[in-house]
Design a protein around this motif. Structure first.
Motif, PDB file in Angstrom:
ATOM      1  N   ALA A   1       3.029  21.289 -36.851  1.00 23.08           N
ATOM      2  CA  ALA A   1       1.677  21.036 -37.367  1.00 23.08           C
ATOM      3  C   ALA A   1       1.562  19.607 -37.870  1.00 23.08           C
ATOM      4  O   ALA A   1       0.562  18.924 -37.598  1.00 23.08           O
TER       5      ALA A   1
ATOM      6  N   PHE B   1       1.257  17.188 -34.935  1.00 21.32           N
ATOM      7  CA  PHE B   1      -0.099  17.177 -34.370  1.00 21.32           C
ATOM      8  C   PHE B   1      -1.067  16.398 -35.249  1.00 21.32           C
ATOM      9  O   PHE B   1      -1.818  15.552 -34.781  1.00 21.32           O
ATOM     10  N   ILE B   2      -1.032  16.710 -36.547  1.00 20.38           N
ATOM     11  CA  ILE B   2      -1.968  16.025 -37.458  1.00 20.38           C
ATOM     12  C   ILE B   2      -1.657  14.535 -37.486  1.00 20.38           C
ATOM     13  O   ILE B   2      -2.561  13.695 -37.449  1.00 20.38           O
TER      14      ILE B   2
ATOM     15  N   LEU C   1      -0.320  12.632 -35.138  1.00 15.28           N
ATOM     16  CA  LEU C   1      -0.776  11.960 -33.910  1.00 15.28           C
ATOM     17  C   LEU C   1      -2.290  11.803 -33.886  1.00 15.28           C
ATOM     18  O   LEU C   1      -2.812  10.747 -33.518  1.00 15.28           O
ATOM     19  N   ALA C   2      -2.984  12.871 -34.309  1.00 14.62           N
ATOM     20  CA  ALA C   2      -4.452  12.801 -34.320  1.00 14.62           C
ATOM     21  C   ALA C   2      -4.923  11.749 -35.314  1.00 14.62           C
ATOM     22  O   ALA C   2      -5.848  10.986 -35.044  1.00 14.62           O
ATOM     23  N   LEU C   3      -4.242  11.686 -36.461  1.00 17.72           N
ATOM     24  CA  LEU C   3      -4.591  10.701 -37.490  1.00 17.72           C
ATOM     25  C   LEU C   3      -4.353   9.287 -36.966  1.00 17.72           C
ATOM     26  O   LEU C   3      -5.146   8.381 -37.200  1.00 17.72           O
ATOM     27  N   LEU C   4      -3.269   9.148 -36.228  1.00 15.93           N
ATOM     28  CA  LEU C   4      -2.934   7.838 -35.650  1.00 15.93           C
ATOM     29  C   LEU C   4      -4.064   7.358 -34.739  1.00 15.93           C
ATOM     30  O   LEU C   4      -4.461   6.194 -34.785  1.00 15.93           O
ATOM     31  N   LEU C   5      -4.604   8.302 -33.941  1.00 16.42           N
ATOM     32  CA  LEU C   5      -5.703   7.936 -33.038  1.00 16.42           C
ATOM     33  C   LEU C   5      -6.925   7.461 -33.819  1.00 16.42           C
ATOM     34  O   LEU C   5      -7.625   6.542 -33.413  1.00 16.42           O
ATOM     35  N   VAL C   6      -7.178   8.115 -34.965  1.00 21.42           N
ATOM     36  CA  VAL C   6      -8.329   7.725 -35.777  1.00 21.42           C
ATOM     37  C   VAL C   6      -8.098   6.326 -36.353  1.00 21.42           C
ATOM     38  O   VAL C   6      -9.012   5.500 -36.394  1.00 21.42           O
TER      39      VAL C   6
ATOM     40  N   LEU D   1      -5.936   3.896 -35.338  1.00 19.20           N
ATOM     41  CA  LEU D   1      -5.653   2.776 -34.440  1.00 19.20           C
ATOM     42  C   LEU D   1      -6.889   1.912 -34.249  1.00 19.20           C
ATOM     43  O   LEU D   1      -8.002   2.431 -34.204  1.00 19.20           O
ATOM     44  N   PRO D   2      -6.723   0.606 -34.167  1.00 14.48           N
ATOM     45  CA  PRO D   2      -7.891  -0.248 -33.970  1.00 14.48           C
ATOM     46  C   PRO D   2      -8.553   0.070 -32.630  1.00 14.48           C
ATOM     47  O   PRO D   2      -7.864   0.402 -31.656  1.00 14.48           O
ATOM     48  N   GLU D   3      -9.851  -0.023 -32.601  1.00 16.68           N
ATOM     49  CA  GLU D   3     -10.580   0.313 -31.381  1.00 16.68           C
ATOM     50  C   GLU D   3     -10.174  -0.638 -30.262  1.00 16.68           C
ATOM     51  O   GLU D   3     -10.052  -1.838 -30.474  1.00 16.68           O
ATOM     52  N   ARG D   4      -9.946  -0.054 -29.127  1.00 16.90           N
ATOM     53  CA  ARG D   4      -9.526  -0.892 -28.018  1.00 16.90           C
ATOM     54  C   ARG D   4     -10.612  -0.888 -26.957  1.00 16.90           C
ATOM     55  O   ARG D   4     -11.078   0.169 -26.554  1.00 16.90           O
TER      56      ARG D   4
ATOM     57  N   ILE E   1      -4.835  15.466 -27.421  1.00 15.90           N
ATOM     58  CA  ILE E   1      -4.145  14.306 -28.005  1.00 15.90           C
ATOM     59  C   ILE E   1      -3.521  13.454 -26.903  1.00 15.90           C
ATOM     60  O   ILE E   1      -3.657  12.232 -26.879  1.00 15.90           O
TER      61      ILE E   1
ATOM     62  N   TYR F   1     -12.325  10.561 -31.951  1.00 19.71           N
ATOM     63  CA  TYR F   1     -11.010  10.672 -32.599  1.00 19.71           C
ATOM     64  C   TYR F   1     -11.104  11.474 -33.902  1.00 19.71           C
ATOM     65  O   TYR F   1     -10.223  12.267 -34.206  1.00 19.71           O
TER      66      TYR F   1
ATOM     67  N   LEU G   1      -9.259  15.028 -34.817  1.00 18.86           N
ATOM     68  CA  LEU G   1      -8.493  15.296 -36.036  1.00 18.86           C
ATOM     69  C   LEU G   1      -8.980  16.596 -36.687  1.00 18.86           C
ATOM     70  O   LEU G   1      -8.176  17.459 -37.049  1.00 18.86           O
TER      71      LEU G   1
ATOM     72  N   VAL H   1      -7.830  19.563 -34.675  1.00 19.75           N
ATOM     73  CA  VAL H   1      -6.416  19.875 -34.901  1.00 19.75           C
ATOM     74  C   VAL H   1      -6.260  20.633 -36.223  1.00 19.75           C
ATOM     75  O   VAL H   1      -5.524  21.630 -36.303  1.00 19.75           O
TER      76      VAL H   1
ATOM     77  N   ILE I   1      -4.796  24.407 -36.730  1.00 17.69           N
ATOM     78  CA  ILE I   1      -3.664  24.766 -37.590  1.00 17.69           C
ATOM     79  C   ILE I   1      -4.080  25.810 -38.627  1.00 17.69           C
ATOM     80  O   ILE I   1      -3.354  26.782 -38.871  1.00 17.69           O
TER      81      ILE I   1
END
Lengths: 217, 195
Positions: A15, A18-19, A21-26, A28-31, B62, B164, B168, B171, B175
């Motif tokens: 868990a 998952f959280i 990785l999802a947080l990382l996506l939020v 990360l600077p916009e590309r 993801i 994104y 989140l 997810v 969970i």
């Protein structure tokens, strides 16, 4: 507590992965990835013929009043005024990428949506294919081209030619459909003004035998 | 990078077969060829189905968004089914009903037939008859079937959210649902006899 014991350690680990990785996506600077379709992909789409609607398809849909097809005439407004297919709207090719004051494409609402299939037509297929290509480069979806354009429309729907006596049942059925469609669309009363695909016949200058050639070697 | 192959390629059937076999293998490994397990979600004694599918969904979501971020995949090239509101609701209800009456969903019935379950074979037979009937009478309900289309809409677009942030939240919901269903499962299993 037994309720808590059921959540095993590894589930907590998964868990959090998952959280995380999802947080990382939020975070990360916009590309800014390329907004336009990649050249290879475009080439691939140009080479496959799925963008074409045959004239029979179009005729069938017009007769059935199919609300999921929008015909778009990309010729000039004058040509459109002279003759256009039933239900078609006119967006001339030179104004397809017009922008409004805010810098947005004026016709984006029509040309980039999921509800209706836009079918472009011109007299041949050069202009309609150009429009399709321009819009596909912008990643617009749901756009198609009427195969052969109005020239083919006249040839197949308005003035269908009778298949030979040995033709297959499929061909005969298609001929019957076309004849009925021809009646529906008012028969052979339509003429198309300019033939864009066929280059204008260059006038053949006949040399008169009696005249002497002037100059030359 | 992606898509790896063109949908019009003649190899697409071969690739579909390979993916299909892999899918069936995973369904079988997860125990989805047992209609008792599948019906467990409805009766509340086994939520593995929900857990497996939810995990698959968040893993794929993801993964795809990371792939897109690194420019490995062009998400706009992925085919997304159109959303027809009415038919989705009615179809979902019918599918749920068939699921709980028959004990399988289409994919798992094929999976269970493959390991020799007779009830699944009957289910598959009924499924094929249903497909034929649907096809025969399609013009009758086509207007309803195609009505109120929202196009290939994305839920985050409809909600006006950043995708994104939506992921989140999704997810977190997944969970929480795992924890919640694990709790329900324990309560129900205590009370009722396990089949």
């Amino acid at each position: 507590m037994s309720d808590i014991r059921i959540i095993k350690k590894r589930y907590i680990f998964m868990a959090s992965v998952f959280i995380g990785l999802a947080l990382l996506l939020v975070l990360l600077p916009e590309r800014h990835t390329l907004k336009e379709l990649k050249a290879e992909r475009l080439l691939q789409e140009v080479n496959d013929n799925t963008r074409y609607f045959t004239t029979d398809d179009v005729a069938e849909k017009i007769i059935a009043n199919d609300a999921y097809m929008q015909l778009i005439d990309v010729r000039t407004p004058e040509d459109y005024k002279n003759f256009h297919l039933k239900g078609a709207i006119n967006i001339p090719i030179d104004s397809i990428l017009n922008k409004d004051e805010d810098g947005n494409y004026t016709y984006e609402g029509i040309l980039n949506q999921d509800l209706k299939a836009n079918v472009f037509y011109s007299n041949g297929t050069i202009y309609s294919n150009q429009v399709w290509l321009l819009l596909r480069r912008l990643k617009y979806k749901n756009n198609y081209v009427m195969e052969g354009g109005l020239n083919k429309w006249i040839e197949t729907i308005i003035k269908p030619t009778k298949p030979s006596a040995t033709a297959s049942q499929k061909e005969l059925d298609r001929y019957d459909f076309r004849r009925a469609a021809s009646m529906y669309f008012g028969g052979a009363s339509v003429t198309v003004s300019a033939e864009e695909d066929v280059p204008a016949p260059t006038p053949v200058i006949k040399k008169s035998a009696s005249k002497e050639e002037e100059g030359g070697c | 990078m992606g898509p790896l192959f063109n949908a019009n390629d003649e190899w697409s059937f071969v690739i579909a077969l390979v993916i299909g076999i892999a899918f069936g293998f995973i369904l079988e490994s997860a125990g989805f060829s047992s209609s008792r397990k599948l019906a467990g979600v409805f009766y509340g004694y086994d939520f593995v189905v929900l857990q497996v599918f939810f995990t698959a969904a968040i893993t794929a979501a993801i993964g795809l968004l990371f792939f897109e971020y690194f420019g490995w995949i062009d998400l706009s090239a992925i085919w997304i089914n159109k959303f027809y509101v009415g038919s989705a609701i009615l179809g979902g209800g019918l599918m749920g009903l068939g699921f709980i009456i028959g004990g399988f969903c289409p994919g798992t019935s094929a999976c269970a037939s493959a390991i020799g379950k007779i009830d699944a074979m009957l289910f598959l037979g009924g499924f094929i008859i249903g497909v034929i009937i649907f096809d025969l009478f399609y013009p009758l309900y086509k207007p309803f079937y195609k009505a109120s289309s929202m196009g290939a809409s994305m839920i985050y677009d409809v909600l006006g959210m950043n995708k994104y942030v939506f992921l989140l939240l999704f997810v977190i919901v997944a969970i929480l649902s795992f924890v919640g269903t694990a709790y329900i499962q324990q309560r129900v299993s205590k009370k009722t006899k396990k089949y």
